[in-house]
Enzyme design. Sequence first.
Site, PDB file in Angstrom:
ATOM      1  CG  HIS A 149      -2.129  -0.877   1.076  1.00 27.57           C
ATOM      2  ND1 HIS A 149      -2.062  -2.243   1.257  1.00 27.57           N
ATOM      3  CD2 HIS A 149      -3.422  -0.608   0.752  1.00 27.57           C
ATOM      4  CE1 HIS A 149      -3.259  -2.770   1.068  1.00 27.57           C
ATOM      5  NE2 HIS A 149      -4.088  -1.802   0.761  1.00 27.57           N
ATOM      6  CE  LYS A 153      -4.324  -0.363   4.468  1.00 24.87           C
ATOM      7  NZ  LYS A 153      -5.621   0.294   4.737  1.00 24.87           N
TER       8      LYS A 153
END
Length: 257
Positions: A149, A153
């Site tokens: 990610h 995040k």
Amino acid sequence: MIKVIVSGFSGSMGQKAVKMVNDSEDMELVAGFNPIVTNLDPQTYDLNKNVKIFNKLSDINIKADVWIDFSIPSAVFDNTKFAIEHGIRPVIGTSGMSEEQTSELKRMADERELGGIIASNFGLSAVLMMKFAQTAAKYFAESEIVEKHHEDKIDAPSGTALNTARLIYEARGKDQVQHSSDDPLHTRGGDYHGTKIHALRLPGFVADEEVIFGGVGETLTISQSTTDRQSFMTGVKLAIHEVIKKNQLVIGLEQII
């Protein structure tokens, strides 16, 4: 018309949810919620002047059918609890809640016969990946998960990775065998009933995941890649229309597709 409140409306995902609602012929945005905003004028955010902006849960006094949540992990439980207590169907895309918290929210919604969904991922490719992984787990006794990610995040591992591991565990009905226990540097990643989860947080990624299954003389890799968060809105829209018809809260978009 389905009346919608978007929590986290001014964030990147919240803005896409707002656009999806505004572009839909059968939905109406009635309010936006975000505790960090100080300006409550909707036109500041290019919203219709009739949309109400709130920065306190206790101030929300408007009727709505659906609560879309793309907030932050530390707030999502209280947000969802508020929505359920006020008869607003939750469509939750914020990850980071514990299994105990999701179980409590499901109990609350089911007692009220209120439809809703908590989904670790609204991307159809990610949901299908999870379903395929659950099927493969019946035939492969060992697997690992690698999720990638963007650097901003907050939670790790991702809700999608945890949900994938949960589905794998449910398909097998037992913990995965362990081959290494001496790992002082924690290089083997996280662990969910024996399934190792490796989380990458780097610029350049949006949301990618792969599940790698290993057997005697063969491997199977199931992977998906998200390059634009707009793809999540297909799943959110599908979920909204489904929860309107349901009288219970479901965990995972895979439960309704």
